[in-house]
Scaffold this motif. Sequence first.
Motif, mmCIF file in Angstrom:
data_model
loop_
_atom_site.group_PDB
_atom_site.id
_atom_site.type_symbol
_atom_site.label_atom_id
_atom_site.label_comp_id
_atom_site.label_asym_id
_atom_site.label_seq_id
_atom_site.Cartn_x
_atom_site.Cartn_y
_atom_site.Cartn_z
ATOM 1 N N TRP A 7 -4.892 1.516 3.162
ATOM 2 C CA TRP A 7 -4.587 0.089 3.263
ATOM 3 C C TRP A 7 -5.679 -0.810 2.678
ATOM 4 N N TYR A 14 -4.352 -7.465 -5.944
ATOM 5 C CA TYR A 14 -4.720 -8.880 -5.839
ATOM 6 C C TYR A 14 -5.739 -9.274 -6.910
ATOM 7 N N ARG A 24 3.250 -13.065 -4.962
ATOM 8 C CA ARG A 24 3.677 -13.225 -3.567
ATOM 9 C C ARG A 24 2.625 -13.992 -2.778
ATOM 10 N N CYS A 50 -0.985 -7.961 11.142
ATOM 11 C CA CYS A 50 -1.272 -7.047 10.023
ATOM 12 C C CYS A 50 -1.878 -7.844 8.871
ATOM 13 N N GLU A 76 -5.568 -6.942 12.711
ATOM 14 C CA GLU A 76 -5.550 -5.935 11.653
ATOM 15 C C GLU A 76 -6.070 -4.630 12.239
ATOM 16 N N TYR A 77 -5.433 -3.525 11.866
ATOM 17 C CA TYR A 77 -5.770 -2.234 12.457
ATOM 18 C C TYR A 77 -6.890 -1.515 11.719
ATOM 19 N N ASN A 81 -10.552 -3.121 6.408
ATOM 20 C CA ASN A 81 -9.931 -4.415 6.134
ATOM 21 C C ASN A 81 -10.429 -5.492 7.098
ATOM 22 N N ASP A 103 -3.817 -3.310 17.291
ATOM 23 C CA ASP A 103 -2.476 -2.883 16.881
ATOM 24 C C ASP A 103 -1.518 -4.061 17.059
ATOM 25 N N ALA A 104 -1.099 -4.623 15.945
ATOM 26 C CA ALA A 104 -0.214 -5.795 16.003
ATOM 27 C C ALA A 104 1.201 -5.430 16.437
ATOM 28 N N VAL A 122 3.323 -11.228 7.178
ATOM 29 C CA VAL A 122 3.254 -11.001 5.729
ATOM 30 C C VAL A 122 2.862 -9.548 5.485
HETATM 31 C C1 LIG Z 1 1.166 -4.421 3.515
HETATM 32 S S1 LIG Z 1 -0.461 -4.729 4.104
HETATM 33 C C2 LIG Z 1 -0.423 -6.505 4.286
HETATM 34 C C3 LIG Z 1 -1.768 -7.128 4.407
HETATM 35 C C4 LIG Z 1 -1.769 -8.661 4.386
HETATM 36 N N1 LIG Z 1 -0.895 -9.231 5.370
HETATM 37 C C5 LIG Z 1 -1.386 -9.133 3.001
HETATM 38 O O1 LIG Z 1 -0.215 -9.468 2.786
HETATM 39 O O2 LIG Z 1 -2.270 -9.180 2.140
HETATM 40 C C6 LIG Z 1 -0.279 -4.153 5.755
HETATM 41 C C7 LIG Z 1 -1.534 -4.225 6.599
HETATM 42 O O3 LIG Z 1 -1.207 -3.875 7.936
HETATM 43 C C8 LIG Z 1 -2.248 -3.080 8.479
HETATM 44 N N2 LIG Z 1 -1.652 -2.352 9.613
HETATM 45 C C9 LIG Z 1 -0.906 -1.229 9.598
HETATM 46 N N3 LIG Z 1 -0.477 -0.927 10.832
HETATM 47 C C10 LIG Z 1 -0.963 -1.907 11.644
HETATM 48 C C11 LIG Z 1 -0.860 -2.190 13.036
HETATM 49 N N4 LIG Z 1 -0.155 -1.409 13.859
HETATM 50 N N5 LIG Z 1 -1.498 -3.275 13.532
HETATM 51 C C12 LIG Z 1 -2.220 -4.085 12.718
HETATM 52 N N6 LIG Z 1 -2.348 -3.879 11.386
HETATM 53 C C13 LIG Z 1 -1.722 -2.809 10.857
HETATM 54 C C14 LIG Z 1 -2.714 -2.248 7.326
HETATM 55 O O4 LIG Z 1 -4.012 -1.748 7.540
HETATM 56 C C15 LIG Z 1 -2.635 -3.257 6.173
HETATM 57 O O5 LIG Z 1 -3.848 -3.953 6.039
#
Ligand SMILES: C[S@@+](CC[C@H](N)C(=O)[O-])C[C@H]1O[C@@H](n2cnc3c(N)ncnc32)[C@H](O)[C@@H]1O
Length: 212
Positions: A7, A14, A24, A50, A76-77, A81, A103-104, A122
């Motif tokens: 991740w 970007y 986006r 997230c 954020e997990y 990040n 954990d979101a 997002v």
């Molecule tokens: C698709 S990326 C999106 C990141 C950001 N929102 C963006 O659009 O730039 C998904 C993010 O969710 C995080 N993630 C995955 N599972 C998660 C969870 N259960 N709780 C929080 N974050 C999580 C990942 O580490 C990653 O940074």
Amino acid sequence: MTAQTHWQAWHEPYADETSPLSRRLRLVQQHIASWLDHRSGEGLTVVSACAGQGHDLIGVLASRADARRLHGTLLEYDAGNVAAAQAAADQAGLSNLVIKQADAGQLSSYVGAVPADLVLMVGVFGNISDADVKRSIAALPQLCAAGATVIWTRTRRAPDLTPTVRGWLRDAGFAEVEFHAPDDVRFSVGVHLFEGTPQPVNATGTIFTFLR
Ligand SMILES: C[S@@+](CC[C@H](N)C(=O)[O-])C[C@H]1O[C@@H](n2cnc3c(N)ncnc32)[C@H](O)[C@@H]1O
């Protein structure tokens, strides 16, 4: 939970302003900035689920003289990040943002951070099951203050779930403000206004589990 996807590397597109991910991002940022422009007063709140490295929210607030009208929490997990988002917030002097490793998908993670006036979903709905998308949308009234705005994204890779997502949002008490679905890419960005009644957070609830 995140064993297959790196991740931090996921954020690399970007760096290319022409990438779909950057396009986006610009749409999401425009809506965050426009939301701030249209909301008066101090004490506004935001929560980002997230949040990744926080490019959307931190990117907007870094250049705004009125950034301190808003305070909030990025959930954020991934530890790398979280560190990147914290470094960006520190560099921009945004001590009004809390970057929380959590954990979101667990509603307990939102306690103290909600109800929020702006909710960012997002990069979430494309990484969880359809049932979890539905569950997360049904739980949004637990995250939203009255009159809150939700900015969300979802791929339109076939089968395109976004018509269903928009229906679920309507059912949960949201009015659609904008829906961007450019022809030449698969992402979409939605902006919805909460017209319902905020609900207390069920801190034992799970709303999603990441699939990859
Ligand atoms: C698709 S990326 C999106 C990141 C950001 N929102 C963006 O659009 O730039 C998904 C993010 O969710 C995080 N993630 C995955 N599972 C998660 C969870 N259960 N709780 C929080 N974050 C999580 C990942 O580490 C990653 O940074």
